[in-house]
Design a protein around this motif. Structure first.
Motif, PDB file in Angstrom:
ATOM      1  N   THR A   1       0.831  -1.202   0.000  1.00 34.82           N
ATOM      2  CA  THR A   1       0.000   0.000   0.000  1.00 34.82           C
ATOM      3  C   THR A   1       0.872   1.261   0.000  1.00 34.82           C
ATOM      4  OG1 THR A   1      -0.115  -0.132   2.405  1.00 34.82           O
ATOM      5  CG2 THR A   1      -1.950  -1.088   1.172  1.00 34.82           C
ATOM      6  N   HIS A   2       2.203   1.062   0.063  1.00 39.02           N
ATOM      7  CA  HIS A   2       3.104   2.217   0.038  1.00 39.02           C
ATOM      8  C   HIS A   2       3.381   2.604  -1.411  1.00 39.02           C
ATOM      9  CE1 HIS A   2       3.876   0.370   4.035  1.00 39.02           C
ATOM     10  NE2 HIS A   2       3.775   1.629   4.407  1.00 39.02           N
ATOM     11  N   VAL A   3       2.299   2.927  -2.080  1.00 44.27           N
ATOM     12  CA  VAL A   3       2.370   3.217  -3.507  1.00 44.27           C
ATOM     13  C   VAL A   3       1.585   4.501  -3.789  1.00 44.27           C
ATOM     14  CG1 VAL A   3       1.799   2.411  -5.835  1.00 44.27           C
ATOM     15  CG2 VAL A   3       2.526   0.756  -4.082  1.00 44.27           C
ATOM     16  N   GLU A   4       2.179   5.394  -4.542  1.00 47.63           N
ATOM     17  CA  GLU A   4       1.451   6.572  -5.043  1.00 47.63           C
ATOM     18  C   GLU A   4       1.281   6.383  -6.537  1.00 47.63           C
ATOM     19  OE1 GLU A   4       3.350  10.346  -4.255  1.00 47.63           O
ATOM     20  OE2 GLU A   4       3.785   9.713  -2.203  1.00 47.63           O
ATOM     21  N   ASP A   5       0.054   6.240  -6.954  1.00 47.92           N
ATOM     22  CA  ASP A   5      -0.200   6.082  -8.383  1.00 47.92           C
ATOM     23  C   ASP A   5      -0.448   7.451  -9.001  1.00 47.92           C
ATOM     24  OD1 ASP A   5      -0.866   5.321 -10.913  1.00 47.92           O
ATOM     25  OD2 ASP A   5      -2.114   3.627 -10.269  1.00 47.92           O
ATOM     26  N   ARG A   6       0.580   7.985  -9.637  1.00 51.36           N
ATOM     27  CA  ARG A   6       0.458   9.324 -10.252  1.00 51.36           C
ATOM     28  C   ARG A   6       0.382   9.218 -11.771  1.00 51.36           C
ATOM     29  NH1 ARG A   6       5.237  12.865  -7.664  1.00 51.36           N
ATOM     30  NH2 ARG A   6       5.254  12.019  -5.538  1.00 51.36           N
ATOM     31  N   ARG A   7      -0.014   8.062 -12.255  1.00 51.17           N
ATOM     32  CA  ARG A   7       0.006   7.865 -13.711  1.00 51.17           C
ATOM     33  C   ARG A   7      -0.971   8.784 -14.426  1.00 51.17           C
ATOM     34  NH1 ARG A   7      -0.798   1.608 -14.346  1.00 51.17           N
ATOM     35  NH2 ARG A   7      -1.926   1.934 -12.398  1.00 51.17           N
ATOM     36  N   ARG A   8      -2.017   9.163 -13.749  1.00 52.38           N
ATOM     37  CA  ARG A   8      -2.992  10.052 -14.407  1.00 52.38           C
ATOM     38  C   ARG A   8      -2.632  11.519 -14.242  1.00 52.38           C
ATOM     39  NH1 ARG A   8      -6.908   6.884 -16.280  1.00 52.38           N
ATOM     40  NH2 ARG A   8      -7.516   5.024 -15.128  1.00 52.38           N
ATOM     41  N   MET A   9      -1.596  11.788 -13.443  1.00 54.99           N
ATOM     42  CA  MET A   9      -1.206  13.181 -13.214  1.00 54.99           C
ATOM     43  C   MET A   9      -0.103  13.647 -14.160  1.00 54.99           C
ATOM     44  SD  MET A   9      -0.820  13.177  -9.103  1.00 54.99           S
ATOM     45  CE  MET A   9       0.178  14.671  -9.172  1.00 54.99           C
ATOM     46  N   SER A  10       0.570  12.684 -14.779  1.00 50.90           N
ATOM     47  CA  SER A  10       1.793  13.032 -15.492  1.00 50.90           C
ATOM     48  C   SER A  10       1.521  13.409 -16.932  1.00 50.90           C
ATOM     49  CB  SER A  10       2.758  11.841 -15.442  1.00 50.90           C
ATOM     50  OG  SER A  10       2.831  11.333 -14.139  1.00 50.90           O
ATOM     51  N   THR A  11       2.567  13.943 -17.587  1.00 47.62           N
ATOM     52  CA  THR A  11       2.459  14.241 -19.010  1.00 47.62           C
ATOM     53  C   THR A  11       2.465  12.931 -19.775  1.00 47.62           C
ATOM     54  OG1 THR A  11       4.825  14.430 -19.107  1.00 47.62           O
ATOM     55  CG2 THR A  11       3.579  16.471 -18.871  1.00 47.62           C
ATOM     56  N   GLY A  12       1.646  12.856 -20.792  1.00 46.22           N
ATOM     57  CA  GLY A  12       1.557  11.616 -21.564  1.00 46.22           C
ATOM     58  C   GLY A  12       2.484  11.639 -22.750  1.00 46.22           C
ATOM     59  N   ALA A  13       3.770  11.784 -22.495  1.00 47.12           N
ATOM     60  CA  ALA A  13       4.716  12.024 -23.586  1.00 47.12           C
ATOM     61  C   ALA A  13       5.211  10.741 -24.246  1.00 47.12           C
ATOM     62  CB  ALA A  13       5.903  12.810 -23.057  1.00 47.12           C
ATOM     63  N   LYS A  14       4.704   9.603 -23.812  1.00 48.70           N
ATOM     64  CA  LYS A  14       5.323   8.378 -24.297  1.00 48.70           C
ATOM     65  C   LYS A  14       4.481   7.628 -25.326  1.00 48.70           C
ATOM     66  CE  LYS A  14       3.453   5.390 -20.706  1.00 48.70           C
ATOM     67  NZ  LYS A  14       2.772   4.425 -21.549  1.00 48.70           N
ATOM     68  N   ALA A  15       3.278   8.087 -25.580  1.00 46.25           N
ATOM     69  CA  ALA A  15       2.414   7.320 -26.471  1.00 46.25           C
ATOM     70  C   ALA A  15       2.827   7.476 -27.926  1.00 46.25           C
ATOM     71  CB  ALA A  15       0.974   7.785 -26.296  1.00 46.25           C
TER      72      ALA A  15
ATOM     73  N   PHE B   1       4.417   6.581 -12.388  1.00 43.60           N
ATOM     74  CA  PHE B   1       4.111   7.797 -13.137  1.00 43.60           C
ATOM     75  C   PHE B   1       4.153   7.518 -14.630  1.00 43.60           C
ATOM     76  CE2 PHE B   1       8.199   9.254 -14.933  1.00 43.60           C
ATOM     77  CZ  PHE B   1       9.103   8.457 -14.242  1.00 43.60           C
ATOM     78  N   THR B   2       3.691   8.480 -15.378  1.00 38.52           N
ATOM     79  CA  THR B   2       3.721   8.393 -16.833  1.00 38.52           C
ATOM     80  C   THR B   2       4.363   9.659 -17.379  1.00 38.52           C
ATOM     81  OG1 THR B   2       1.645   7.161 -16.809  1.00 38.52           O
ATOM     82  CG2 THR B   2       2.326   8.086 -18.919  1.00 38.52           C
ATOM     83  N   GLY B   3       5.395   9.516 -18.157  1.00 36.23           N
ATOM     84  CA  GLY B   3       5.997  10.670 -18.831  1.00 36.23           C
ATOM     85  C   GLY B   3       7.012  11.407 -17.984  1.00 36.23           C
ATOM     86  N   SER B   4       6.538  12.208 -17.046  1.00 35.29           N
ATOM     87  CA  SER B   4       7.465  12.930 -16.175  1.00 35.29           C
ATOM     88  C   SER B   4       6.865  13.059 -14.785  1.00 35.29           C
ATOM     89  CB  SER B   4       7.782  14.318 -16.746  1.00 35.29           C
ATOM     90  OG  SER B   4       6.645  15.135 -16.659  1.00 35.29           O
ATOM     91  N   VAL B   5       7.723  13.357 -13.825  1.00 37.75           N
ATOM     92  CA  VAL B   5       7.274  13.338 -12.432  1.00 37.75           C
ATOM     93  C   VAL B   5       8.121  14.294 -11.604  1.00 37.75           C
ATOM     94  CG1 VAL B   5       8.824  11.458 -11.702  1.00 37.75           C
ATOM     95  CG2 VAL B   5       6.596  11.719 -10.585  1.00 37.75           C
ATOM     96  N   GLN B   6       7.528  14.834 -10.563  1.00 45.04           N
ATOM     97  CA  GLN B   6       8.254  15.707  -9.650  1.00 45.04           C
ATOM     98  C   GLN B   6       8.685  14.911  -8.428  1.00 45.04           C
ATOM     99  OE1 GLN B   6       8.870  18.973 -10.490  1.00 45.04           O
ATOM    100  NE2 GLN B   6      10.309  18.881  -8.781  1.00 45.04           N
ATOM    101  N   SER B   7       9.980  14.959  -8.102  1.00 43.79           N
ATOM    102  CA  SER B   7      10.470  14.303  -6.885  1.00 43.79           C
ATOM    103  C   SER B   7      11.188  15.336  -6.029  1.00 43.79           C
ATOM    104  CB  SER B   7      11.456  13.184  -7.260  1.00 43.79           C
ATOM    105  OG  SER B   7      12.722  13.731  -7.571  1.00 43.79           O
ATOM    106  N   ALA B   8      11.530  14.953  -4.799  1.00 43.31           N
ATOM    107  CA  ALA B   8      12.294  15.866  -3.932  1.00 43.31           C
ATOM    108  C   ALA B   8      13.678  16.126  -4.509  1.00 43.31           C
ATOM    109  CB  ALA B   8      12.402  15.281  -2.528  1.00 43.31           C
ATOM    110  N   CYS B   9      14.120  15.280  -5.440  1.00 38.87           N
ATOM    111  CA  CYS B   9      15.422  15.462  -6.094  1.00 38.87           C
ATOM    112  C   CYS B   9      15.292  16.259  -7.381  1.00 38.87           C
ATOM    113  CB  CYS B   9      16.060  14.105  -6.392  1.00 38.87           C
ATOM    114  SG  CYS B   9      16.372  13.113  -4.927  1.00 38.87           S
ATOM    115  N   GLY B  10      14.098  16.684  -7.718  1.00 41.56           N
ATOM    116  CA  GLY B  10      13.881  17.428  -8.952  1.00 41.56           C
ATOM    117  C   GLY B  10      12.959  16.680  -9.894  1.00 41.56           C
ATOM    118  N   GLN B  11      12.964  17.150 -11.146  1.00 40.54           N
ATOM    119  CA  GLN B  11      12.068  16.587 -12.143  1.00 40.54           C
ATOM    120  C   GLN B  11      12.667  15.311 -12.745  1.00 40.54           C
ATOM    121  OE1 GLN B  11       9.365  18.608 -12.913  1.00 40.54           O
ATOM    122  NE2 GLN B  11       8.399  17.314 -14.433  1.00 40.54           N
TER     123      GLN B  11
END
Ligand code: ZN
Length: 293
Positions: A10-24, A113-123
């Motif tokens: 359950t220690h999962v954050e599903d941000r796939r719908r939040m990200s840019t869809g740059a991979k399709a 995530f999908t495409g790109s994501v924001q982390s504490a280490c940057g993008q």
């Protein structure tokens, strides 16, 4: 790798719908090829960018949330489920191992995530491959990387629930273990005092240690559940070989340059993964005594 019926973390954050869809589409595949060449030129590897993440921060495009209301394909759902099950197994094994050493294991979070994501280490972007950020103790995974392993890197993977995929997640959790044990910070501090070639040699050891910890996890997973087949092990060893720095540099049409290695040779990566799997002794380290002082 048979994980049917096993619990999902359950220690999962599903941000796939939040990200840019740059991979399709075709453009996405082209972008991945470009990114592979780019990371190779930087002396990095597609496996992960933990060294550069911490030292330089991530470069990438601005994250633009998209509605992304489409349904996930069955393949995507299976990959997500498998990843959560692998993470659950990693939690069980490492919590038990830490407890046996009188320590408490802090659970990392898996961010899908999908495409790109924001982390504490940057993008971060999908093209950089999976990575771990000690700043937020999260591992970041775009599930399309699994398809990249198969299609772009030519890694022979037997099924969508292959141990080769689990190895990628276990390697990132391996960096989390390094963080919890203080090795990650000590190593990066030492690296900042050295010239590039010497710093890269330490980076290689940090990566090989993460491979080794991935092997240690597999040792206990197999001991308890017998979930790995011979084919699984062969797949993961093949993957370890094909993400070796020498292999990737030659694949990019260049002579292998040991001074630029940041993740280790194919032989080294296979050696440490196998050694971890065979022994499960996670007190072994890839570093020499005093090397990080
Ligand atoms: Zn790594």
């Amino acid at each position: 790798m048979k994980l049917t019926g096993r619990r999902q973390s359950t220690h999962v954050e599903d941000r796939r719908r939040m990200s840019t869809g740059a991979k399709a589409g075709i453009g996405g595949i082209g972008a991945i090829i470009v990114a592979v060449i780019f990371t190779l030129m930087q002396g990095g590897s597609l496996t992960d960018v933990v060294g550069t993440v911490v030292q330089q921060g991530l470069q990438g495009q601005i994250e633009q949330p998209t509605s992304a209301n489409r349904e996930f394909t069955q393949e995507e759902q299976e990959a997500a489920t498998f990843s959560k099950q692998v993470l659950a197994s990693l939690e069980d094994v490492w919590a038990q191992q830490f407890q046996a050493h009188g320590q408490t294991y802090e659970y990392p979070t898996l961010v899908l995530f999908t495409g790109s994501v924001q982390s504490a280490c940057g993008q971060g972007t999908a093209q950089m491959g999976p990575f771990y950020c000690s700043g937020d103790q999260k591992l970041y995974l775009d599930l399309s990387f699994f398809a990249t392993m198969k299609q772009q890197l030519g890694i022979d993977i037997s099924s969508s629930a292959s141990f080769a995929y689990a190895y990628v997640i276990a390697h990132e959790v391996g960096h989390h273990i390094e963080f919890l044990r203080g090795t990650l910070d000590r190593c990066h501090r030492k690296m900042s005092q050295l010239d590039q070639a010497a710093a890269n040699r330490l980076s290689v050891k940090l990566e090989l240690l993460a491979d080794y910890y991935a092997g240690c996890w597999a040792h206990y997973e197999q001991q308890k559940y017998g979930s790995l087949s011979d084919r699984d092990l062969a797949d993961a060893i093949d993957a370890a070989q094909k993400i070796g720095d020498d292999y990737l540099q030659r694949a990019a049409g260049r002579a292998a340059n040991p001074d630029s290695f940041t993740h280790g040779t194919s032989a080294q990566r296979m050696y440490w993964l196998k050694k971890g799997y065979e022994t499960g002794d996670w007190n072994t380290t890839t570093f020499e005594p005093g090397e990080l002082d």
